[in-house]
Design an enzyme around this catalytic site. Structure first.
Site, short mmCIF file in Angstrom:
data_model
loop_
_atom_site.label_atom_id
_atom_site.label_comp_id
_atom_site.label_asym_id
_atom_site.label_seq_id
_atom_site.Cartn_x
_atom_site.Cartn_y
_atom_site.Cartn_z
CD GLU A 155 -2.73 1.01 -0.07
OE1 GLU A 155 -3.19 -0.02 -0.54
OE2 GLU A 155 -2.78 2.11 -0.66
CE LYS A 208 5.13 0.97 1.78
NZ LYS A 208 4.20 2.11 1.67
CG ASN A 212 7.81 4.57 1.82
OD1 ASN A 212 7.10 5.24 1.08
ND2 ASN A 212 7.31 3.90 2.85
N GLY A 261 9.74 12.09 9.39
CA GLY A 261 9.52 11.25 10.58
C GLY A 261 8.41 10.27 10.25
CB CYS A 264 6.11 4.73 6.51
SG CYS A 264 4.55 4.07 7.05
C1 UDX Z 1 4.82 7.78 3.67
C2 UDX Z 1 4.72 7.66 2.15
O1 UDX Z 1 4.42 8.93 1.59
C3 UDX Z 1 3.57 6.70 1.82
O2 UDX Z 1 3.51 6.53 0.41
C4 UDX Z 1 3.85 5.36 2.48
O3 UDX Z 1 2.78 4.45 2.21
C5 UDX Z 1 3.98 5.54 3.98
O4 UDX Z 1 5.02 6.48 4.27
P1 UDX Z 1 3.62 9.05 5.62
O5 UDX Z 1 4.69 8.45 6.47
O6 UDX Z 1 2.20 8.99 6.08
O7 UDX Z 1 3.64 8.35 4.14
O8 UDX Z 1 3.97 10.57 5.49
P2 UDX Z 1 4.43 11.54 4.30
O9 UDX Z 1 3.31 12.39 3.94
O10 UDX Z 1 5.11 10.76 3.22
O11 UDX Z 1 5.55 12.44 5.03
C6 UDX Z 1 6.65 11.75 5.57
C7 UDX Z 1 7.53 12.74 6.29
O12 UDX Z 1 8.20 13.57 5.34
C8 UDX Z 1 6.81 13.67 7.25
O13 UDX Z 1 7.58 13.75 8.44
C9 UDX Z 1 6.84 15.01 6.53
O14 UDX Z 1 6.91 16.09 7.46
C10 UDX Z 1 8.12 14.93 5.74
N1 UDX Z 1 8.13 15.73 4.52
C11 UDX Z 1 7.24 15.44 3.54
C12 UDX Z 1 9.08 16.74 4.38
O15 UDX Z 1 9.87 17.00 5.29
N2 UDX Z 1 9.10 17.45 3.22
C13 UDX Z 1 8.22 17.20 2.21
O16 UDX Z 1 8.29 17.90 1.20
C14 UDX Z 1 7.27 16.17 2.36
#
Ligand code: UDX
Length: 433
Positions: A155, A208, A212, A261, A264
């Site tokens: 996913e 996957k 990430n 953070g 994932c």
């Molecule tokens: C992530 C992946 O996006 C998703 O596809 C996977 O299924 C699970 O892991 P998630 O962990 O929910 O999703 O958060 P995401 O929106 O990806 O942000 C991850 C981190 O990156 C956050 O801490 C966010 O603050 C940081 N981030 C995101 C940045 O610092 N800069 C950005 O431009 C985008």
């Protein structure tokens, strides 16, 4: 179709609720009694916009049910999704004990119902080879080869937008050599109208982690550039905008700040580093992605300490604790380390987060939990924006300046306009601007 989902975390509950919403009969199984009780009581155990509505709607129409009884859950289900957690061990290696446990329990549960061929879909983020390992568990439990197929179907949903990510995915990855299983999943996902990629189990599992790790790489890349921007007097937001307009680069995941953070990206990057090392490949780039990410937090804390100088008994307002806006999750959130480091320097912490409240005390007992931005900044010698919740972009800066003891703002997510803030008499420190 009759579907069983094992695991009701972000992935399992969103998958179950959305598949029920598409008209399937779904039973979600979890061995955590409290969690199942919460779900049966018409609540959800975490904050996820839009999820509660579809859980309630489909529970009411009996399309979605919850149980702790695996044998009952899989009864008559042709599609069985494994969506349990695969947390990182100390050295980054994913812990798949939950998947192994479910594999064994499943073999026993479906043994009694031999007439039905099952499709076992591994939805969890699972290390390369997990599909093969589950197949072996079935074989070792004397489940005939023609009675099951194993599909890796990772996913890609993001917390905070999980429902929309599930309902309109960029692509669906189906990893299996079993054509009938691939056809059954294609039929299940047809209403989503999404591009489907058919690959081997191993490729699906690796896609996957690679996805990430690439997202994390983009974030650490822009944070590395941000490091020199401040020295040059350039604004990293302009750099992100300027490079992101190139379709080959893309504008997303180029926001400089306190780094990534959550449950994932850190876990999956560590897992991929472990995988490369296990196969004698040197994860040079991936390790620097992790190193840059960690340095973002250290640099931010050092800036605060340098500006405050004598930190003893100073008071700081922390705005935002969750790892990103739109979620109540603060696994691997920058806030945890930042707050701990500041407290270690004798600084008093007042915290406000729109969603996370009492849980903060579990992690940072000495923090004062405030109910609003304005309560948090009262008497503060500095204000640090850690999570870019929308309300922090429109807070009344004049009122804040009046309430604060000293006019220092540290903007960890670059959400304020430096010119505007400085014009109001604040000392503004951002990331790369
Ligand atoms: C992530 C992946 O996006 C998703 O596809 C996977 O299924 C699970 O892991 P998630 O962990 O929910 O999703 O958060 P995401 O929106 O990806 O942000 C991850 C981190 O990156 C956050 O801490 C966010 O603050 C940081 N981030 C995101 C940045 O610092 N800069 C950005 O431009 C985008």
């Amino acid at each position: 179709m009759k579907i069983c989902i094992i695991g009701t975390g972000y992935v399992g509950l969103v998958t179950g609720a959305c598949l029920a919403n598409l008209g399937n009969k779904v039973v979600c199984v979890d061995n955590n009694k409290e969690r199942v009780a919460i779900l049966m009581g018409g609540k959800i155990p975490f904050y996820e916009p839009g999820l509660l509505e579809i859980v309630l709607k489909n529970s009411k129409s009996n399309n979605l049910r919850f149980t702790t009884d695996l044998a009952h859950g899989v009864k008559g289900a042709e599609l069985i999704f494994i969506a349990v957690g695969t947390p990182a061990s100390k050295n980054g290696k994913p812990d798949i004990s939950a998947i192994i446990e479910v594999g064994n329990a499943l073999s026993i549960a479906i043994k009694s119902d031999k007439k039905k061929r099952r499709i076992i879909i591994i939805k969890s983020t699972a290390p390369v080879g997990t599909g093969k390992m589950v197949a072996k568990i079935f074989k070792d439990n004397a489940i005939p080869q023609n009675m099951f197929a194993i599909v890796s179907n990772p996913e890609f949903l993001r917390e905070g937008v999980a429902v929309s990510d599930f309902m309109s995915p960029d692509r669906i990855v189906i990893g299996s050599v079993d054509r009938r299983a691939c056809r059954a999943l294609a039929k299940l996902y047809r209403p989503l109208n999404a591009r489907i990629v058919y690959v081997s189990n191993k490729s699906a599992e690796l896609i996957k982690y690679a996805a990430n790790a690439f997202l994390a790489t983009k974030i650490s890349f822009i944070n590395e550039i941000a490091g020199v921007c401040a020295k040059l007097g350039a604004d990293i937001n302009d750099i992100s905008h300027g490079i992101g307009l190139d379709k080959r680069i893309g504008k997303d995941f180029l926001k400089a700040g306190l780094g990534y953070g959550g449950g994932c990206l850190p876990k999956d990057l560590a897992a991929l580093i472990h995988l490369l090392k296990a196969h004698k490949c040197v994860p040079r780039m991936l390790q620097s992605v992790d190193a840059v990410n960690k340095s973002q937090i250290n640099k931010f804390v050092s800036k605060i300490i340098a500006v405050l100088r004598n930190t003893k008994n100073k008071q700081i307002a922390i705005l935002g604790v969750s790892f990103k806006p739109g979620t109540d999750d603060f696994r691997n959130a920058p806030s945890r380390i930042i707050i701990k480091r500041l407290i270690a320097r004798g600084i008093k912490i007042r915290v406000y987060d729109p969603v996370i409240k009492k849980e903060i005390k579990l992690v940072i007992p000495s923090a004062v939990i405030c109910k609003s931005v304005y309560e948090a900044v009262k008497g503060a010698d500095a204000l640090a924006i850690i999570t870019e919740w929308p309300e922090f972009k429109t807070m009344e800066l004049k009122k804040i300046k009046f309430l604060m003891n000293r006019p220092f703002i540290f903007d960890g997510r670059n959400i304020l306009d430096p010119k505007k803030v400085r014009a109001l008499g604040f000392t503004y420190t951002g990331i790369g601007r």
